[in-house]
Scaffold this active site. Structure first.
Site, PDB file in Angstrom:
ATOM      1  N   ARG A 150       0.884  -1.178   0.000  1.00 12.60           N
ATOM      2  CA  ARG A 150       0.000   0.000   0.000  1.00 12.60           C
ATOM      3  C   ARG A 150       0.910   1.213   0.000  1.00 12.60           C
ATOM      4  O   ARG A 150       1.693   1.415   0.941  1.00 12.60           O
ATOM      5  CB  ARG A 150      -0.913  -0.003   1.231  1.00 12.60           C
ATOM      6  N   HIS A 203      -7.353   0.723  -6.421  1.00 10.83           N
ATOM      7  CA  HIS A 203      -7.582  -0.156  -5.263  1.00 10.83           C
ATOM      8  C   HIS A 203      -8.207  -1.463  -5.782  1.00 10.83           C
ATOM      9  O   HIS A 203      -9.371  -1.773  -5.506  1.00 10.83           O
ATOM     10  CB  HIS A 203      -8.496   0.548  -4.252  1.00 10.83           C
ATOM     11  N   GLN A 226     -10.072  -4.166  -3.506  1.00  6.74           N
ATOM     12  CA  GLN A 226     -11.391  -3.756  -3.016  1.00  6.74           C
ATOM     13  C   GLN A 226     -12.460  -3.980  -4.092  1.00  6.74           C
ATOM     14  O   GLN A 226     -13.537  -4.513  -3.807  1.00  6.74           O
ATOM     15  CB  GLN A 226     -11.369  -2.281  -2.593  1.00  6.74           C
ATOM     16  N   ASP A 263     -17.217   7.040  -1.916  1.00  6.20           N
ATOM     17  CA  ASP A 263     -16.037   6.891  -1.067  1.00  6.20           C
ATOM     18  C   ASP A 263     -15.772   8.241  -0.420  1.00  6.20           C
ATOM     19  O   ASP A 263     -16.415   9.245  -0.767  1.00  6.20           O
ATOM     20  CB  ASP A 263     -14.852   6.418  -1.941  1.00  6.20           C
ATOM     21  N   CYS A 272     -16.274   1.289   0.348  1.00  4.24           N
ATOM     22  CA  CYS A 272     -15.130   0.446   0.725  1.00  4.24           C
ATOM     23  C   CYS A 272     -14.785   0.556   2.203  1.00  4.24           C
ATOM     24  O   CYS A 272     -14.115  -0.310   2.745  1.00  4.24           O
ATOM     25  CB  CYS A 272     -13.923   0.795  -0.140  1.00  4.24           C
ATOM     26  N   ARG A 283     -13.342  -9.203   1.306  1.00  9.52           N
ATOM     27  CA  ARG A 283     -11.914  -8.930   1.084  1.00  9.52           C
ATOM     28  C   ARG A 283     -11.116 -10.168   1.493  1.00  9.52           C
ATOM     29  O   ARG A 283     -10.197 -10.594   0.791  1.00  9.52           O
ATOM     30  CB  ARG A 283     -11.443  -7.729   1.941  1.00  9.52           C
TER      31      ARG A 283
HETATM   32  N1  NVA Z   1     -10.031   6.419  -1.414  1.00  7.58           N
HETATM   33  C1  NVA Z   1      -9.657   6.052  -0.051  1.00  7.58           C
HETATM   34  C2  NVA Z   1      -9.853   4.582   0.142  1.00  7.58           C
HETATM   35  C3  NVA Z   1      -9.490   4.079   1.528  1.00  7.58           C
HETATM   36  C4  NVA Z   1      -9.639   2.587   1.646  1.00  7.58           C
HETATM   37  C5  NVA Z   1      -8.210   6.447   0.188  1.00  7.58           C
HETATM   38  O1  NVA Z   1      -7.383   6.266  -0.721  1.00  7.58           O
HETATM   39  O2  NVA Z   1      -7.919   6.968   1.255  1.00  7.58           O
HETATM   40  N1   CP Z   2     -11.245  -0.465   2.377  1.00 11.43           N
HETATM   41  C1   CP Z   2      -9.973  -0.514   2.827  1.00 11.43           C
HETATM   42  O1   CP Z   2      -9.037  -0.762   2.084  1.00 11.43           O
HETATM   43  O2   CP Z   2      -9.846  -0.277   4.161  1.00 11.43           O
HETATM   44  P1   CP Z   2      -8.489  -0.039   4.983  1.00 11.43           P
HETATM   45  O3   CP Z   2      -7.968   1.317   4.595  1.00 11.43           O
HETATM   46  O4   CP Z   2      -8.924  -0.106   6.421  1.00 11.43           O
HETATM   47  O5   CP Z   2      -7.507  -1.117   4.628  1.00 11.43           O
END
Ligand code: NVA
Ligand code: CP
Length: 306
Positions: free
Chosen positions: A105, A132, A135, A221, A261, A289
Site C-alpha cells: 500500500r 484499489h 477492493q 467513497d 469500501c 476482502r
Molecule cells: N479512497 C480512499 C480509500 C481508503 C480505503 C483512500 O485512498 O484513502
Molecule cells: N477499504 C480498505 O481498504 O480499508 P483499509 O484502509 O482499512 O484497509
C-alpha cells in the site's frame, strides 16, 4: 525477462481469471465458515508493506495468509529502511528473495510498478493513489454473490474520481458493465490516470441524481483520500451536494445495492440512513476482502488448480 504474475491494477487479470478466482473464493469461504482447515500455502510468507494506514487490508491479508497455512510480516515506512531512502528497486530485490508474495500500500502507482519490475515474486496492490483493485475485486464478488452477474448492469459512482472510481472504470471494461460517474466540477475522471483506454463503458453526469437514475448499484467513497489531507476543508465545501442520500437511492433501481469500501464518514459522502439501510452491503464487502484475497494469493502462487 520477468514473467511473474502481479496484480497491480484491475486489468492485469482477465475476466476468465477473475471468474476462476471467484469460484475458488466461494469454496474457500465455505470451508472457512465450516471450520475446515485448508493450508495450500503452508510455509509460504507474505510481506505486507504499508506506507499508509489500514484496518481492513492489513487484517484481511494477514488473517488470510495465516488461514491458508502461511505467515505474514507487517512492514511500514517508519520502521524499515524504505523510510530512510533505500531505493524501492533495491528493497524489491531483497524482500522478494526472502518471501513468496508481497502486498504493498503506497502513494504513486509508479512506486509499486518499480517494485514489481524488480521482484522475483508476485506483487499485489493493496491501494495506491490511482487504484484499489483488491477492493473492487471483493465488491464485484459481493454483487455477483447477491445477483449472479454484474454484466450489463449500471453502477453509479458519486463523489471523488479517486483510486476506487478509477478501478471501477477498469472493472467495467473487464466485466462489461456501465459506470455513471458524477463528480463536482474540477474533480472529473482523468481517463489516462485511470489507465482507461476504452471509455465506452463510462458516462459522466453533472447531476448526481441523474447518475443514480435506474442504477443497480450506487457507490461512493471519502471526499478526501489518504495523502490529500491538505485539501480537506476545500473538498468539504466542493463535495457537499455529492452526498449519497435516500433520494438518490430511491431514484436508483428498486433492488439496487449501496457499497462503500470503508472507512466511511456518515453525514459527508453518505447519509447515515443509507449506509445503515437494508440496501447497504458494506459489511459483506469488507468480509469478502478476506475470501477473495485468499483466492487471489492461491492463484498467484499456485496457478489454476486442476
Ligand atoms: N479512497 C480512499 C480509500 C481508503 C480505503 C483512500 O485512498 O484513502
Ligand atoms: N477499504 C480498505 O481498504 O480499508 P483499509 O484502509 O482499512 O484497509
Amino acid at each position: 525477462m520477468n514473467t511473474i504474475k502481479h496484480f497491480l491494477q484491475f486489468q492485469d487479470l482477465s475476466r476468465e481469471e477473475f471468474e476462476y478466482i471467484f469460484t475458488r473464493a466461494k469454496i474457500i469461504k465455505s470451508r472457512f465458515k465450516n471450520y475446515q482447515t485448508y493450508h495450500p500455502l503452508l510455509d509460504r510468507t507474505l510481506a505486507m508493506i504499508f506506507e499508509k494506514q489500514s484496518t481492513r487490508t492489513r487484517l484481511s491479508f494477514e488473517a488470510g495468509m495465516h488461514q491458508l497455512g502461511g505467515s505474514a510480516i507487517y512492514l511500514n515506512t517508519r520502521d524499515t529502511q524504505l523510510g530512510r531512502g533505500e531505493p524501492v528497486e533495491d528493497a524489491a530485490e531483497v524482500i522478494s528473495r526472502m518471501v513468496d508474495i508481497v502486498m504493498i500500500r503506497t502513494f504513486e502507482q509508479e512506486v509499486i510498478e518499480r517494485f514489481a519490475a524488480h521482484s522475483r515474486v508476485p506483487v499485489i496492490n493493496g491501494l495506491t493513489n490511482e487504484y484499489h483493485p483488491c477492493q473492487i475485486m471483493a465488491d464485484i464478488y459481493t454483487y455477483i454473490e447477491r445477483y449472479g452477474s454484474i454484466t450489463g448492469k449500471t453502477v453509479a459512482w458519486v463523489g471523488d474520481s479517486n483510486n476506487m472510481c478509477n478501478t471501477w472504470l477498469q472493472a467495467a471494461v473487464v466485466f462489461d458493465f456501465n459506470v455513471h460517474v458524477s463528480t463536482p466540477p474540477g474533480y472529473e475522471v482523468e481517463p489516462e490516470r485511470a489507465g482507461l483506454y476504452d471509455t465506452t463503458h463510462f458516462e459522466s453526469f453533472a447531476d448526481p441524481m441523474e447518475a443514480c437514475r435506474g442504477a443497480h448499484l450506487v457507490t461512493t467513497d471519502v471526499w478526501t483520500s489518504m495523502g490529500f489531507e491538505a485539501e480537506n476543508e476545500e473538498r468539504k465545501r466542493d463535495f457537499q451536494d455529492w452526498q449519497v442520500d435516500t433520494e438518490m437511492m430511491q431514484i436508483a433501481a428498486p433492488d439496487s445495492l449501496f457499497m462503500h469500501c470503508l472507512p466511511a464518514h456518515r453525514g459527508e459522502e453518505v447519509a447515515a440512513e443509507v449506509i445503515d439501510s437494508a440496501q447497504s452491503v458494506v459489511w459483506e464487502e469488507a468480509e469478502n476482502r478476506l475470501h477473495t484475497q485468499k483466492a487471489l494469493m492461491e492463484y498467484l502462487l499456485l496457478g489454476a488448480l486442476a
